[in-house]
Write a protein that holds these residues in place. Structure first.
Motif, mmCIF file in Angstrom:
data_model
loop_
_atom_site.group_PDB
_atom_site.id
_atom_site.type_symbol
_atom_site.label_atom_id
_atom_site.label_comp_id
_atom_site.label_asym_id
_atom_site.label_seq_id
_atom_site.Cartn_x
_atom_site.Cartn_y
_atom_site.Cartn_z
ATOM 1 N N ALA A 71 45.689 -37.589 -22.179
ATOM 2 C CA ALA A 71 44.357 -37.018 -21.964
ATOM 3 C C ALA A 71 44.435 -35.802 -21.043
ATOM 4 O O ALA A 71 43.753 -34.796 -21.263
ATOM 5 C CB ALA A 71 43.412 -38.068 -21.394
ATOM 6 N N ALA A 72 45.278 -35.884 -20.016
ATOM 7 C CA ALA A 72 45.400 -34.780 -19.058
ATOM 8 C C ALA A 72 45.986 -33.531 -19.699
ATOM 9 O O ALA A 72 45.799 -32.424 -19.194
ATOM 10 C CB ALA A 72 46.244 -35.212 -17.872
ATOM 11 N N SER A 73 46.677 -33.681 -20.815
ATOM 12 C CA SER A 73 47.279 -32.521 -21.474
ATOM 13 C C SER A 73 46.323 -31.818 -22.435
ATOM 14 O O SER A 73 46.677 -30.782 -22.987
ATOM 15 C CB SER A 73 48.554 -32.942 -22.214
ATOM 16 O OG SER A 73 48.221 -33.758 -23.318
ATOM 17 N N VAL A 74 45.110 -32.344 -22.606
ATOM 18 C CA VAL A 74 44.156 -31.750 -23.556
ATOM 19 C C VAL A 74 43.660 -30.390 -23.085
ATOM 20 O O VAL A 74 43.680 -29.413 -23.825
ATOM 21 C CB VAL A 74 42.968 -32.707 -23.811
ATOM 22 C CG1 VAL A 74 41.854 -32.024 -24.591
ATOM 23 C CG2 VAL A 74 43.454 -33.950 -24.550
ATOM 24 N N CYS A 75 43.194 -30.312 -21.844
ATOM 25 C CA CYS A 75 42.674 -29.050 -21.311
ATOM 26 C C CYS A 75 42.618 -29.125 -19.786
ATOM 27 O O CYS A 75 42.817 -30.196 -19.200
ATOM 28 C CB CYS A 75 41.284 -28.737 -21.879
ATOM 29 S SG CYS A 75 40.013 -29.938 -21.442
ATOM 30 N N THR A 76 42.332 -28.006 -19.161
ATOM 31 C CA THR A 76 42.346 -27.968 -17.689
ATOM 32 C C THR A 76 41.270 -28.846 -17.064
ATOM 33 O O THR A 76 41.503 -29.452 -16.021
ATOM 34 C CB THR A 76 42.202 -26.529 -17.165
ATOM 35 O OG1 THR A 76 41.034 -25.944 -17.729
ATOM 36 C CG2 THR A 76 43.407 -25.695 -17.512
ATOM 37 N N SER A 77 40.096 -28.945 -17.679
ATOM 38 C CA SER A 77 39.045 -29.785 -17.083
ATOM 39 C C SER A 77 39.421 -31.269 -17.179
ATOM 40 O O SER A 77 39.141 -32.045 -16.259
ATOM 41 C CB SER A 77 37.677 -29.522 -17.717
ATOM 42 O OG SER A 77 37.598 -30.033 -19.021
ATOM 43 N N TRP A 78 40.095 -31.677 -18.240
ATOM 44 C CA TRP A 78 40.530 -33.069 -18.355
ATOM 45 C C TRP A 78 41.665 -33.348 -17.378
ATOM 46 O O TRP A 78 41.743 -34.418 -16.802
ATOM 47 C CB TRP A 78 40.947 -33.384 -19.786
ATOM 48 C CG TRP A 78 39.781 -33.553 -20.726
ATOM 49 C CD1 TRP A 78 38.552 -32.957 -20.633
ATOM 50 C CD2 TRP A 78 39.732 -34.365 -21.889
ATOM 51 N NE1 TRP A 78 37.762 -33.339 -21.667
ATOM 52 C CE2 TRP A 78 38.460 -34.209 -22.468
ATOM 53 C CE3 TRP A 78 40.649 -35.192 -22.511
ATOM 54 C CZ2 TRP A 78 38.081 -34.863 -23.628
ATOM 55 C CZ3 TRP A 78 40.277 -35.846 -23.683
ATOM 56 C CH2 TRP A 78 38.998 -35.687 -24.220
#
Length: 133
Positions: free
Chosen positions: A30-37
């Protein structure tokens, strides 16, 4: 008609509620999806707001991977994930302890770091050579 290529943003508190229910490998994905995640995952880890106990994972290095790469073996999913950690390379360090997801590493020159392999946060600690009594 042209469509905008933006993704809808979920509110931070909603993401925190969802992320708090995930296992460690799911959080890493999940953390690799985008900067806000990634930011939400970091906040969750820093605040210690996971709502369920985490199943332990095994962290190890492999000779076939790079100097900064580690493998995270999930006991739940029975598979491993490759993670690239920040510099300095993990291969040149010894793991001397861990607590609440943070690893304590040291190299041959007594340079110590705190490292969170999920959030990729790292903190350089004072060298034990320079500490005075």
């Amino acid at each position: 008609m042209e469509l905008e290529a933006t993704s809808p943003e979920l509110p931070h508190d909603v993401l925190m509620d969802i992320f708090s229910l995930l296992e460690i490998p799911e959080l890493a994905r999940a953390a690799s999806v985008c900067t806000s995640w990634r930011s939400t995952n970091t906040s969750l880890q820093n605040l210690g707001q996971c709502k369920r106990p985490q199943t332990p994972c095994l962290l190890y290095t492999s000779e076939t991977d790079g100097e900064s790469d580690v493998r995270l073996y999930s006991l739940v999913e029975k598979r491993s994930y490759k993670l690239t950690l920040p510099e300095p390379p993990i291969r040149g360090r010894y793991l001397i302890g861990s607590s609440n997801g943070w690893l304590v590493t040291v190299n041959d020159r007594s340079e110590m770091h705190l490292l969170n392999p999920i959030t990729l946060e790292q903190v350089a600690l004072p060298s034990v050579v320079t500490l005075t009594r």
